[in-house]
Design an enzyme around this catalytic site. Structure first.
Site, PDB file in Angstrom:
ATOM      1  N   ALA A  12      42.796  13.287  17.663  1.00 39.91           N
ATOM      2  CA  ALA A  12      43.326  14.438  16.928  1.00 39.91           C
ATOM      3  C   ALA A  12      43.480  15.661  17.829  1.00 39.91           C
ATOM      4  O   ALA A  12      44.381  16.486  17.620  1.00 39.91           O
ATOM      5  CB  ALA A  12      42.415  14.781  15.747  1.00 39.91           C
ATOM      6  N   HIS A  13      42.597  15.806  18.831  1.00 39.72           N
ATOM      7  CA  HIS A  13      42.713  16.931  19.770  1.00 39.72           C
ATOM      8  C   HIS A  13      44.054  16.895  20.495  1.00 39.72           C
ATOM      9  O   HIS A  13      44.702  17.925  20.683  1.00 39.72           O
ATOM     10  CB  HIS A  13      41.589  16.889  20.811  1.00 39.72           C
ATOM     11  CG  HIS A  13      40.231  17.179  20.274  1.00 39.72           C
ATOM     12  ND1 HIS A  13      39.872  18.405  19.767  1.00 39.72           N
ATOM     13  CD2 HIS A  13      39.132  16.391  20.170  1.00 39.72           C
ATOM     14  CE1 HIS A  13      38.609  18.363  19.370  1.00 39.72           C
ATOM     15  NE2 HIS A  13      38.137  17.152  19.602  1.00 39.72           N
ATOM     16  N   ASP A  69      49.175   9.464  29.672  1.00 39.96           N
ATOM     17  CA  ASP A  69      47.992   8.913  30.309  1.00 39.96           C
ATOM     18  C   ASP A  69      47.589   9.962  31.320  1.00 39.96           C
ATOM     19  O   ASP A  69      48.415  10.431  32.110  1.00 39.96           O
ATOM     20  CB  ASP A  69      48.267   7.573  30.977  1.00 39.96           C
ATOM     21  CG  ASP A  69      46.973   6.800  31.199  1.00 39.96           C
ATOM     22  OD1 ASP A  69      46.205   6.656  30.230  1.00 39.96           O
ATOM     23  OD2 ASP A  69      46.722   6.349  32.328  1.00 39.96           O
ATOM     24  N   SER A  70      46.371  10.366  31.230  1.00 39.47           N
ATOM     25  CA  SER A  70      45.946  11.487  32.065  1.00 39.47           C
ATOM     26  C   SER A  70      44.519  11.276  32.529  1.00 39.47           C
ATOM     27  O   SER A  70      43.777  10.464  31.973  1.00 39.47           O
ATOM     28  CB  SER A  70      46.052  12.805  31.289  1.00 39.47           C
ATOM     29  OG  SER A  70      45.287  12.745  30.096  1.00 39.47           O
ATOM     30  N   PHE A 152      38.289  19.563  25.991  1.00 39.54           N
ATOM     31  CA  PHE A 152      37.611  18.275  25.803  1.00 39.54           C
ATOM     32  C   PHE A 152      37.656  17.509  27.116  1.00 39.54           C
ATOM     33  O   PHE A 152      38.186  18.002  28.105  1.00 39.54           O
ATOM     34  CB  PHE A 152      38.265  17.477  24.666  1.00 39.54           C
ATOM     35  CG  PHE A 152      39.744  17.238  24.835  1.00 39.54           C
ATOM     36  CD1 PHE A 152      40.219  16.066  25.396  1.00 39.54           C
ATOM     37  CD2 PHE A 152      40.668  18.196  24.434  1.00 39.54           C
ATOM     38  CE1 PHE A 152      41.577  15.840  25.562  1.00 39.54           C
ATOM     39  CE2 PHE A 152      42.037  17.983  24.589  1.00 39.54           C
ATOM     40  CZ  PHE A 152      42.487  16.797  25.156  1.00 39.54           C
ATOM     41  N   GLY A 153      37.075  16.337  27.131  1.00 37.77           N
ATOM     42  CA  GLY A 153      37.091  15.531  28.344  1.00 37.77           C
ATOM     43  C   GLY A 153      36.360  16.221  29.490  1.00 37.77           C
ATOM     44  O   GLY A 153      35.221  16.666  29.359  1.00 37.77           O
ATOM     45  N   TYR A 154      37.041  16.354  30.612  1.00 45.86           N
ATOM     46  CA  TYR A 154      36.448  16.936  31.815  1.00 45.86           C
ATOM     47  C   TYR A 154      36.634  18.447  31.889  1.00 45.86           C
ATOM     48  O   TYR A 154      36.233  19.064  32.886  1.00 45.86           O
ATOM     49  CB  TYR A 154      37.050  16.275  33.064  1.00 45.86           C
ATOM     50  CG  TYR A 154      36.647  14.829  33.236  1.00 45.86           C
ATOM     51  CD1 TYR A 154      35.511  14.482  33.966  1.00 45.86           C
ATOM     52  CD2 TYR A 154      37.388  13.806  32.662  1.00 45.86           C
ATOM     53  CE1 TYR A 154      35.136  13.157  34.130  1.00 45.86           C
ATOM     54  CE2 TYR A 154      37.028  12.475  32.813  1.00 45.86           C
ATOM     55  CZ  TYR A 154      35.901  12.156  33.547  1.00 45.86           C
ATOM     56  OH  TYR A 154      35.525  10.842  33.698  1.00 45.86           O
ATOM     57  N   LYS A 175      45.112  27.925  28.539  1.00 45.31           N
ATOM     58  CA  LYS A 175      45.046  26.531  28.974  1.00 45.31           C
ATOM     59  C   LYS A 175      46.317  25.781  28.601  1.00 45.31           C
ATOM     60  O   LYS A 175      46.889  25.049  29.420  1.00 45.31           O
ATOM     61  CB  LYS A 175      43.836  25.827  28.339  1.00 45.31           C
ATOM     62  CG  LYS A 175      43.718  24.375  28.793  1.00 45.31           C
ATOM     63  CD  LYS A 175      42.808  23.574  27.905  1.00 45.31           C
ATOM     64  CE  LYS A 175      43.017  22.091  28.220  1.00 45.31           C
ATOM     65  NZ  LYS A 175      42.351  21.210  27.271  1.00 45.31           N
ATOM     66  N   ARG A 181      49.283  18.965  31.191  1.00 44.85           N
ATOM     67  CA  ARG A 181      50.210  18.538  30.142  1.00 44.85           C
ATOM     68  C   ARG A 181      51.349  19.540  29.971  1.00 44.85           C
ATOM     69  O   ARG A 181      52.494  19.165  29.757  1.00 44.85           O
ATOM     70  CB  ARG A 181      49.463  18.332  28.829  1.00 44.85           C
ATOM     71  CG  ARG A 181      48.590  17.105  28.833  1.00 44.85           C
ATOM     72  CD  ARG A 181      48.110  16.704  27.444  1.00 44.85           C
ATOM     73  NE  ARG A 181      47.172  15.603  27.582  1.00 44.85           N
ATOM     74  CZ  ARG A 181      45.858  15.759  27.710  1.00 44.85           C
ATOM     75  NH1 ARG A 181      45.328  16.964  27.683  1.00 44.85           N
ATOM     76  NH2 ARG A 181      45.075  14.712  27.854  1.00 44.85           N
TER      77      ARG A 181
END
Length: 199
Positions: A12-13, A69-70, A152-154, A175, A181
């Site tokens: 969802a993010h 894909d990241s 989120f993530g890193y 951001k 992105r």
């Protein structure tokens, strides 16, 4: 006229982030979530995995499909974690464990030796079979500890060039304007606008 694109993710993010970024440049677009099965991502590059997901979503929904894909790529690690970013600690999607492991692996390295970049590869696949792939890179370095509540993530361990705070400490609008992105989407906008003009 609204143009609907399906985003090949159950995150969802990401749906929210894509809508914010795309909506700023192409307000006629509506990003909808993907409700199909997740395909096996067995590609060896970001581009291959993005295309696998976008093709599956386009086939499942009959809508134009976007997929990204990241990951984070660390210079001293030869570009790793790279395509393995989401499962670096062994279990897919455990972001906290992934961050801890990466920080542990770099714990002996000082400033100037922690260069890294986020890469985002976005694929647009139309039901007709047309495909577009673009890439965005956000350079920076890894922090020595987590900081920040956004993102989120890193994001909590990545300090983008031009900032002295992590991506998770940046205002979300900043951001979204600067990220990997966002940089990929800037390259994708002409293809998306062309799609909107066909409707």
């Amino acid at each position: 006229m609204t143009v609907r694109l399906v985003l090949a993710t159950h995150n969802a993010h990401k749906v929210e982030e894509f809508q914010h970024i795309l909506g700023a440049s192409a307000p006629e677009l509506e990003i909808v979530a993907y409700d199909g099965a997740e395909p096996v991502e067995d590609g060896v590059t970001f581009a291959e995995n993005a295309l696998i997901k976008a093709r599956a979503a386009a086939a499942h929904t009959g809508l134009p499909a976007l997929a990204d894909d990241s990951g984070i790529c660390v210079d001293v690690m030869g570009g790793a974690p790279g395509i393995f970013s989401a499962r670096w600690a062994g279990r897919h999607g455990d972001a906290a464990a992934n961050r801890r492991l990466l920080l542990d692996q770099l714990s002996d390295l000082g400033d100037g030796k922690r260069r890294a970049h986020f890469t985002a590869t976005i694929a647009l696949v139309l039901p007709s079979g047309e495909e577009t792939v673009v890439e965005g890179v956000w350079p920076g370095e890894l922090a020595t500890a987590e900081s920040g509540e956004h993102g989120f993530g890193y994001d909590p361990i990545f300090v983008p060039d031009g900032h002295d705070v992590t991506a998770a400490e940046l205002d979300p609008a900043v951001k979204n304007a600067e990220s990997h992105r966002a940089r990929a989407f800037e390259k994708l906008v002409p293809a998306v606008r062309a799609l909107a003009n066909r409707r």
